[in-house]
Write an enzyme that holds these catalytic residues in place. Structure first.
Site, mmCIF file in Angstrom:
data_model
loop_
_atom_site.group_PDB
_atom_site.id
_atom_site.type_symbol
_atom_site.label_atom_id
_atom_site.label_comp_id
_atom_site.label_asym_id
_atom_site.label_seq_id
_atom_site.Cartn_x
_atom_site.Cartn_y
_atom_site.Cartn_z
ATOM 1 N N SER A 136 -8.769 52.543 77.062
ATOM 2 C CA SER A 136 -10.048 52.839 76.406
ATOM 3 C C SER A 136 -9.925 53.939 75.348
ATOM 4 O O SER A 136 -9.040 54.788 75.419
ATOM 5 C CB SER A 136 -11.101 53.199 77.465
ATOM 6 O OG SER A 136 -10.653 54.219 78.305
ATOM 7 N N GLY A 158 -9.591 50.485 70.586
ATOM 8 C CA GLY A 158 -8.961 51.636 69.953
ATOM 9 C C GLY A 158 -8.512 51.251 68.559
ATOM 10 O O GLY A 158 -9.072 50.330 67.951
ATOM 11 N N GLU A 179 -10.571 45.229 70.672
ATOM 12 C CA GLU A 179 -11.547 45.559 69.637
ATOM 13 C C GLU A 179 -11.014 46.796 68.946
ATOM 14 O O GLU A 179 -10.768 47.811 69.601
ATOM 15 C CB GLU A 179 -12.927 45.800 70.253
ATOM 16 C CG GLU A 179 -13.527 44.557 70.916
ATOM 17 C CD GLU A 179 -13.601 43.339 70.002
ATOM 18 O OE1 GLU A 179 -13.724 43.506 68.779
ATOM 19 O OE2 GLU A 179 -13.502 42.199 70.501
ATOM 20 N N CYS A 182 -16.736 52.968 65.597
ATOM 21 C CA CYS A 182 -15.963 51.931 64.914
ATOM 22 C C CYS A 182 -16.853 51.214 63.905
ATOM 23 O O CYS A 182 -16.388 50.652 62.932
ATOM 24 C CB CYS A 182 -15.411 50.955 65.927
ATOM 25 S SG CYS A 182 -16.680 50.383 67.038
ATOM 26 N N GLU A 241 -9.544 53.209 57.055
ATOM 27 C CA GLU A 241 -10.446 53.764 58.078
ATOM 28 C C GLU A 241 -10.230 55.278 58.172
ATOM 29 O O GLU A 241 -9.093 55.734 58.242
ATOM 30 C CB GLU A 241 -10.186 53.127 59.451
ATOM 31 C CG GLU A 241 -11.193 53.613 60.490
ATOM 32 C CD GLU A 241 -11.011 53.019 61.890
ATOM 33 O OE1 GLU A 241 -9.877 52.996 62.393
ATOM 34 O OE2 GLU A 241 -12.027 52.602 62.482
HETATM 35 P P1 NAD Z 1 -6.392 55.149 69.700
HETATM 36 O O1 NAD Z 1 -5.861 53.850 69.256
HETATM 37 O O2 NAD Z 1 -5.718 56.380 69.220
HETATM 38 O O3 NAD Z 1 -6.350 55.227 71.300
HETATM 39 C C1 NAD Z 1 -6.948 54.211 72.085
HETATM 40 C C2 NAD Z 1 -6.269 54.195 73.436
HETATM 41 O O4 NAD Z 1 -4.946 53.691 73.284
HETATM 42 C C3 NAD Z 1 -6.121 55.575 74.081
HETATM 43 O O5 NAD Z 1 -6.358 55.467 75.465
HETATM 44 C C4 NAD Z 1 -4.675 55.917 73.807
HETATM 45 O O6 NAD Z 1 -4.131 56.846 74.701
HETATM 46 C C5 NAD Z 1 -4.047 54.544 73.986
HETATM 47 N N1 NAD Z 1 -2.695 54.388 73.445
HETATM 48 C C6 NAD Z 1 -2.129 55.010 72.388
HETATM 49 N N2 NAD Z 1 -0.844 54.581 72.226
HETATM 50 C C7 NAD Z 1 -0.624 53.648 73.190
HETATM 51 C C8 NAD Z 1 0.487 52.846 73.553
HETATM 52 N N3 NAD Z 1 1.633 52.888 72.872
HETATM 53 N N4 NAD Z 1 0.356 52.017 74.602
HETATM 54 C C9 NAD Z 1 -0.796 51.949 75.298
HETATM 55 N N5 NAD Z 1 -1.876 52.701 75.004
HETATM 56 C C10 NAD Z 1 -1.800 53.533 73.969
HETATM 57 O O7 NAD Z 1 -7.963 55.171 69.361
HETATM 58 P P2 NAD Z 1 -9.020 56.338 69.560
HETATM 59 O O8 NAD Z 1 -8.717 57.448 68.605
HETATM 60 O O9 NAD Z 1 -9.215 56.674 70.991
HETATM 61 O O10 NAD Z 1 -10.342 55.585 69.070
HETATM 62 C C11 NAD Z 1 -10.628 55.400 67.726
HETATM 63 C C12 NAD Z 1 -10.285 54.005 67.274
HETATM 64 O O11 NAD Z 1 -10.909 53.063 68.123
HETATM 65 C C13 NAD Z 1 -10.802 53.710 65.873
HETATM 66 O O12 NAD Z 1 -9.830 53.010 65.154
HETATM 67 C C14 NAD Z 1 -12.031 52.848 66.134
HETATM 68 O O13 NAD Z 1 -12.386 52.010 65.058
HETATM 69 C C15 NAD Z 1 -11.613 52.095 67.349
HETATM 70 N N6 NAD Z 1 -12.762 51.601 68.113
HETATM 71 C C16 NAD Z 1 -13.068 50.287 68.007
HETATM 72 C C17 NAD Z 1 -14.169 49.770 68.680
HETATM 73 C C18 NAD Z 1 -14.539 48.320 68.551
HETATM 74 O O14 NAD Z 1 -15.355 47.850 69.334
HETATM 75 N N7 NAD Z 1 -13.986 47.604 67.595
HETATM 76 C C19 NAD Z 1 -14.938 50.615 69.491
HETATM 77 C C20 NAD Z 1 -14.568 51.953 69.602
HETATM 78 C C21 NAD Z 1 -13.477 52.438 68.909
#
Ligand code: NAD
Length: 544
Positions: free
Chosen positions: A188, A266, A294, A328, A426
């Site tokens: 998440s 993410g 997503e 997002c 972004e």
């Molecule tokens: P992020 O991608 O940095 O992190 C998301 C999750 O991925 C975190 O739990 C992180 O620890 C984990 N992660 C990172 N590297 C990983 C790996 N190698 N293997 C497994 N897990 C890993 O995102 P964030 O900063 O938490 O959130 C912001 C991003 O999320 C933005 O790009 C935003 O657009 C997106 N987002 C999208 C939606 C949607 O519905 N489309 C909703 C919310 C956020």
């Protein structure tokens, strides 16, 4: 076998409480914020219901006052990830056969606990740990989360009711909605407490066992979600909580033969990395993992010259700057006709100038801090880039300060370059870039909107001219998974606007809908014949 009976009543969306002065919810929330601020909590992993402490610790702070420590959490390493996989697989045989009504009852109970708003813990934790104002916390960690819990139970029922349309005499055709064979990896993001809860919950509702890795900057609220799962009666081992570095946890999980699905929200980059990993390991798995993600966005607003100006200004401000642009779906590029801009410019700049920013405990603040130092550095780098560019001008904000908290002013960049960097990439912060176009270039501008970024998450059109709205709607068919007409591109509500985008924005499986839940089941078709043929010969084979 899952039985479908009309037992789950159709839910309605959770009402948004006002938090008006003197309201019971405001009194309870203020009290809880104060209590939590005075404690430093220790957050363990939860594996098979057991609290695990690894001693490898991370810090949880308030983004708006980053010296204030809310607590520490234990991080999972290889040993704990393997333990979590084992615990989930041990639970699978029991949980996947638990009647779906029993599973749904747990999540409906959780919704009911949250609905009582007695403690306000999750709202308070979201405000303190993720720096949300009270309204942003209420629509997220209360309303949307409750809606995910209630509506998913309803959608599960609808899904389980799906059966073959026909069974001829002497035969009965059925569909059995099995859970997936293996475990689901739920990963998440930091920005929505409701998404954090929904990612492990929706596969679990469909009979799956889950490893849940929350974002490191949102472990605080995630810990309280785990407590709620327990309070609602979720059996040990169904959702296993393994905070830690994604780069440590992810590769171990994705190498495991029992991985049956990934439920991710993410960034695009992380999701694409995970998908590549799965591709590399494809021969390892017992079943093809379902990959649901997503991801990022570069959400647009296109205004037609017939747009209602006040509505447009308000949508730009709410769409771009609420929750510091860390949605997002946040509006981050706007295309405005020159003749409309003449009329809105002063009003827009004056309105942005009234925005108050600071600690969420002061309820008059519209904006708070961005999540952490990494986000602060990345967002301000875009602002510095615009400051120095010849083809852009900063017309609001542009200042930032991270001494006490990670504060960035609501920043608006005006550019005459439709491919300016901040029109394409972004940023995930309070930065809106505006490009002005000549009204006669309306059609050309629609193509520009469609082709400027790889993302396709949300977007909106503003205009009173119906033909213009229709043009935009058609030309931008694939530019957004959530498309808004005369409304801001944020604030999707479960059951009303199922959420998700395509292109680089995700697999578009629409969180909070039956279409998402369908990814967490694997159907078995059963044909039962009551009077099977007892002779292999067909009538045509008889000699005349
Ligand atoms: P992020 O991608 O940095 O992190 C998301 C999750 O991925 C975190 O739990 C992180 O620890 C984990 N992660 C990172 N590297 C990983 C790996 N190698 N293997 C497994 N897990 C890993 O995102 P964030 O900063 O938490 O959130 C912001 C991003 O999320 C933005 O790009 C935003 O657009 C997106 N987002 C999208 C939606 C949607 O519905 N489309 C909703 C919310 C956020």
């Amino acid at each position: 076998m899952q039985n479908a009976k009309a037992i789950v009543p159709k839910p309605v969306n959770e009402p948004i409480l006002s938090y008006a002065p003197g309201s019971p919810e405001k009194i309870a929330l203020k009290k809880r914020i104060q209590e939590l601020k005075l404690q430093e909590i220790e957050v363990p992993l939860i594996i098979g219901g057991q609290e695990i402490k690894t001693g490898n610790m991370g810090k949880m702070v308030m983004p708006h006052n980053h010296k204030h420590i809310l607590g520490h959490y234990h991080k999972a390493g290889e040993k704990e990830v393997k333990m979590a996989i084992e615990a989930s697989m041990d639970t699978w045989s029991f949980w996947s056969k638990t009647p779906w009504e029993m599973r749904a009852a747990i999540f409906k109970k959780m919704a009911s606990i949250l609905q009582r708003h007695e403690e306000q813990t999750l709202n308070a934790a979201t405000m303190l740990g993720q720096s949300k104002n009270v309204y942003q916390a209420e629509i997220d960690s209360a309303c949307e989360f409750i809606d995910f819990l209630n509506f998913n139970c309803w959608y599960a029922q609808e899904l389980y009711e799906q059966q073959p349309t026909y069974s001829p005499d002497g035969m009965w055709n059925r569909l059995e909605h099995r859970s997936l064979e293996g475990f689901i990896f739920a990963v998440s993001p930091f920005n929505f407490t409701s998404i954090a809860g929904n990612l492990p919950m929706s596969p679990a509702l469909m009979g799956n066992v889950v490893l849940w890795k929350p974002a490191s900057s949102a472990v605080y609220s995630a810990h309280f979600i785990m407590q709620l799962f327990k309070e609602a009666g979720l059996p040990d081992g169904v959702i296993n909580f393994i905070p830690g570095a994604g780069s440590t946890v992810g590769p171990i999980v994705m190498k495991n033969e029992n991985l049956a699905g990934v439920h991710f929200t993410g960034s695009t980059k992380v999701f694409q990395g995970m998908w590549s990993h799965i591709g590399e390991n494809i021969q390892t798995y017992k079943t093809y993992p379902r990959i649901v993600g997503e991801t990022g966005g570069k959400d647009f607003c296109i205004a037609h010259e017939s747009a209602d100006i006040d509505a447009l200004v308000s949508a730009m401000i709410r769409g771009a700057f609420e929750y510091q642009g860390q949605k997002c779906s946040a509006m981050s590029r706007a295309y405005i006709p020159t003749n409309v801009w003449k009329d809105i410019k002063d009003k827009y700049i004056a309105e942005v100038g009234t925005i108050k920013m600071g600690d969420p405990k002061d309820f008059s603040n519209f904006m708070n801090a961005v999540i952490d130092q990494t986000a602060f550095d990345s967002i301000t780098e875009f602002i510095d880039f615009a400051e120095e560019a010849d083809d852009a001008e900063i017309i609001t904000g542009g200042q930032y300060n991270d001494e006490k908290g990670f504060f960035i002013e609501p920043t608006t960049i005006l550019t005459d370059n439709p491919k300016f960097r901040t029109m394409c990439e972004e940023i995930f912060g309070p930065v809106l870039t505006i490009y002005l176009y000549e009204p006669m270039d309306w059609e050309k501008t629609l193509d520009l909107v469609d082709k400027t970024s790889p993302y396709a998450l949300t977007g909106c059109v503003f205009g009173q001219d119906r033909k213009a709205v229709e043009d935009a709607s058609k030309r931008l068919t694939h530019a957004a998974g959530n498309f808004y007409i005369n409304d801001k591109p944020t604030g999707a509500v479960v059951g009303q606007q199922p959420f998700g985008g395509s292109r680089a924005s995700g697999t578009n499986d629409k969180a909070g809908s039956m279409f998402n839940l369908i990814r967490w089941i694997s159907m078995r078709t059963i044909k039962e014949t009551f009077d099977p043929p007892k002779n292999y010969r067909y009538p045509f084979m008889d000699e005349e």
